[in-house]
Design an enzyme around this catalytic site. Structure first.
Site, short mmCIF file in Angstrom:
data_model
loop_
_atom_site.label_atom_id
_atom_site.label_comp_id
_atom_site.label_asym_id
_atom_site.label_seq_id
_atom_site.Cartn_x
_atom_site.Cartn_y
_atom_site.Cartn_z
N HIS A 1 5.39 -14.44 -11.53
CA HIS A 1 5.87 -13.07 -11.44
C HIS A 1 5.22 -12.43 -10.21
O HIS A 1 4.01 -12.56 -10.00
CB HIS A 1 5.49 -12.30 -12.71
CG HIS A 1 5.71 -10.83 -12.59
ND1 HIS A 1 6.89 -10.29 -12.12
CD2 HIS A 1 4.90 -9.78 -12.87
CE1 HIS A 1 6.79 -8.97 -12.11
NE2 HIS A 1 5.60 -8.63 -12.56
N ASN B 1 7.37 -5.52 -6.69
CA ASN B 1 7.44 -6.02 -8.06
C ASN B 1 8.80 -5.62 -8.65
O ASN B 1 9.04 -4.44 -8.90
CB ASN B 1 6.28 -5.41 -8.86
CG ASN B 1 6.26 -5.84 -10.31
OD1 ASN B 1 7.23 -6.42 -10.82
ND2 ASN B 1 5.17 -5.55 -10.99
N CYS C 1 8.09 -7.49 -17.52
CA CYS C 1 7.99 -8.42 -16.39
C CYS C 1 7.98 -9.89 -16.82
O CYS C 1 8.15 -10.77 -15.98
CB CYS C 1 6.77 -8.11 -15.54
SG CYS C 1 6.78 -6.41 -14.93
O1 UT7 Z 1 4.33 -6.19 -13.38
C1 UT7 Z 1 3.39 -5.97 -14.36
C2 UT7 Z 1 2.12 -6.42 -13.95
N1 UT7 Z 1 1.48 -5.43 -13.10
C3 UT7 Z 1 0.48 -5.79 -12.37
O2 UT7 Z 1 0.15 -6.96 -12.34
C4 UT7 Z 1 -0.33 -4.76 -11.64
C5 UT7 Z 1 -1.78 -5.11 -11.79
N2 UT7 Z 1 -2.70 -4.20 -11.07
C6 UT7 Z 1 -2.76 -4.19 -9.75
O3 UT7 Z 1 -2.02 -4.89 -9.07
C7 UT7 Z 1 -3.83 -3.35 -9.11
O4 UT7 Z 1 -4.74 -2.90 -10.11
C8 UT7 Z 1 -3.28 -2.13 -8.35
C9 UT7 Z 1 -2.55 -2.60 -7.10
C10 UT7 Z 1 -2.34 -1.34 -9.23
C11 UT7 Z 1 -4.44 -1.23 -7.89
O5 UT7 Z 1 -5.36 -1.97 -7.10
P1 UT7 Z 1 -6.91 -1.86 -7.38
O6 UT7 Z 1 -7.60 -2.71 -6.39
O7 UT7 Z 1 -7.15 -2.17 -8.84
O8 UT7 Z 1 -7.21 -0.36 -7.04
P2 UT7 Z 1 -7.86 0.76 -7.96
O9 UT7 Z 1 -6.93 1.16 -9.04
O10 UT7 Z 1 -9.24 0.34 -8.33
O11 UT7 Z 1 -7.98 1.97 -6.95
C12 UT7 Z 1 -8.88 1.90 -5.85
C13 UT7 Z 1 -8.77 3.17 -5.04
C14 UT7 Z 1 -8.84 4.44 -5.88
O12 UT7 Z 1 -9.58 5.41 -5.14
P3 UT7 Z 1 -11.12 5.69 -5.46
O13 UT7 Z 1 -11.16 6.11 -6.89
O14 UT7 Z 1 -11.81 4.39 -5.22
O15 UT7 Z 1 -11.47 6.77 -4.49
C15 UT7 Z 1 -7.42 4.88 -5.99
O16 UT7 Z 1 -7.29 6.27 -6.17
O17 UT7 Z 1 -7.48 3.20 -4.40
C16 UT7 Z 1 -6.87 4.47 -4.67
N3 UT7 Z 1 -5.43 4.28 -4.66
C17 UT7 Z 1 -4.66 4.40 -3.58
N4 UT7 Z 1 -4.95 4.74 -2.32
C18 UT7 Z 1 -3.93 4.76 -1.43
C19 UT7 Z 1 -4.64 3.92 -5.71
N5 UT7 Z 1 -3.36 3.82 -5.31
C20 UT7 Z 1 -3.35 4.11 -3.99
C21 UT7 Z 1 -2.34 4.16 -3.02
N6 UT7 Z 1 -2.67 4.50 -1.76
N7 UT7 Z 1 -1.04 3.88 -3.30
#
Ligand code: UT7
Length: 347
Positions: free
Chosen positions: A274, A304, A141
């Site tokens: 980005h 993205n 990225c």
């Molecule tokens: O391009 C390269 C750079 N990439 C990035 O910059 C990505 C960086 N990371 C992010 O943008 C975020 O970490 C994410 C968008 C990937 C995830 O967001 P988050 O606020 O960190 O969520 P999380 O991973 O802490 O997950 C929170 C909850 C989890 O459930 P529990 O364990 O709290 O019950 C996940 O299982 O959200 C759940 N979850 C979803 N729920 C519905 C994860 N993905 C999904 C989904 N739909 N698609």
């Protein structure tokens, strides 16, 4: 910054000037272009598609955690090379140039059409020209930031005068649609700029960084061996680890290029980061004390698009009239590797 400071920062012999001449040469963006594949996929489309395989997600979750509302997916026949070539044609038209005027093609992609030749060579063929150097840069990225910095150095060093710098990706083909933590995030597209040698700035300062110790937090580990794919050929990401690292390094990179240019953050007209997650972009702007309405945002409509996201956002900003000639732009990338960097541009 005074003109004197600018000249000191980027003072190089002009490639076109006679021996002993010391007029400053900058690399200046003279045209931008971009393209999205024709198939637009909304969050609701994805919710329905994933539900058929028992994978649960929702529009609310995706919008709240990422800011993404839709993305575009490439269809049969659409590849990084075909999308990259179309973005390049549009950038050339905006610059008032023909493909034959170009003497360097650099393409940033992590989704090349082939293992080799490079996507840049395939784009060159699509553009109907031959002879000029063409190569790919692989920094995921951050790829466009890397490619722009390499092309800038080649122009300032005198080995090129008119470069096409392209970011082109079809990440939809790397996604694991059973992994809801990643498959809702990415989309496909391409963006390009024409970079020309100029006495006017131009790219003012840039920085590139990498830390391979974090290779495991965002990767596609599969590779070809003996005619087979060995290892998982789909994207894996520790989202929270990437998130934390991204917020920290983007702030440092922004200050690094501002310091190199002798400028402060309040001189930046547009932050063009980005486009991975609206929360990361807003966090970066807040750390720089920039109003949120000075961020070019396309992640809501593009998702993205990895190396394509910054040139896509730049082109959207230019064509919408938000970005004007004479303004100061802060381009910033972060991604797998782990890689990151920033480029400060006087547009
Ligand atoms: O391009 C390269 C750079 N990439 C990035 O910059 C990505 C960086 N990371 C992010 O943008 C975020 O970490 C994410 C968008 C990937 C995830 O967001 P988050 O606020 O960190 O969520 P999380 O991973 O802490 O997950 C929170 C909850 C989890 O459930 P529990 O364990 O709290 O019950 C996940 O299982 O959200 C759940 N979850 C979803 N729920 C519905 C994860 N993905 C999904 C989904 N739909 N698609």
């Amino acid at each position: 910054m005074s003109p004197r400071q600018t000249d000191e920062l980027r003072s190089h012999p002009s490639p076109g000037a006679g021996a002993g001449a010391t007029s400053p040469v900058y690399a200046r963006i003279s045209g931008t272009g971009s393209i999205l594949p024709s198939q637009r996929v909304t969050n609701q489309d994805l919710v329905e598609r994933l539900a058929r395989d028992g994978v649960e997600t929702s529009d609310d979750w995706i919008v709240e955690r990422t800011g993404i509302r839709a993305r575009h997916f490439a269809q049969a026949g659409e590849t990084s090379a075909t999308l990259g070539a179309e973005a390049a044609r549009r950038a050339l038209a905006a610059a008032g140039l023909q493909a034959s005027d170009i003497d360097l093609i650099v393409c940033a992609t992590s989704t090349p059409d082939m293992v080799f030749p490079s996507t840049a060579c395939l784009i060159q063929r699509e553009l109907g020209v031959h002879g000029c150097p063409a190569f790919d840069v692989q920094a995921v990225c951050s790829g466009f930031i890397y490619a722009l910095t390499v092309a800038d150095a080649m122009i300032r060093g005198g080995t090129a005068r008119r470069a096409l710098v392209i970011g082109a990706e079809v990440f939809s083909r790397l996604l694991d649609y059973s992994d809801r933590t990643t498959c809702v995030l990415f989309g496909d597209g391409a963006g390009a700029v024409v970079l020309e040698a100029s006495a006017q700035p131009g790219i003012v300062a840039s920085c590139l960084h990498a830390d391979g110790r974090y290779a495991n937090i965002l990767n596609v580990p599969g590779h070809l061996a003996g005619g087979e794919v060995t290892g998982a050929p789909l994207l894996r990401m520790d989202g929270q680890a990437v998130f934390k690292l991204a917020v920290s390094v983007l702030d440092k990179a922004a200050h690094e290029v501002l310091d190199a240019a002798g400028r402060t953050a309040d001189t930046v007209d547009w932050l063009i980061p980005h486009q991975a997650n609206l929360r990361i972009m807003q966090g970066t702007a807040r750390k720089l004390h920039l109003p949120l309405d000075r961020i070019i945002v396309t992640v809501d409509q593009h998702g993205n698009t990895s190396a394509a996201s910054i040139p896509l956002a730049l082109d959207v900003g230019v064509r919408s009239g938000q970005i004007q000639r004479g303004q100061s732009l802060m381009l910033e990338g972060v991604g797998g590797g782990f890689t990151w960097g920033a480029v400060l541009v006087d547009y």
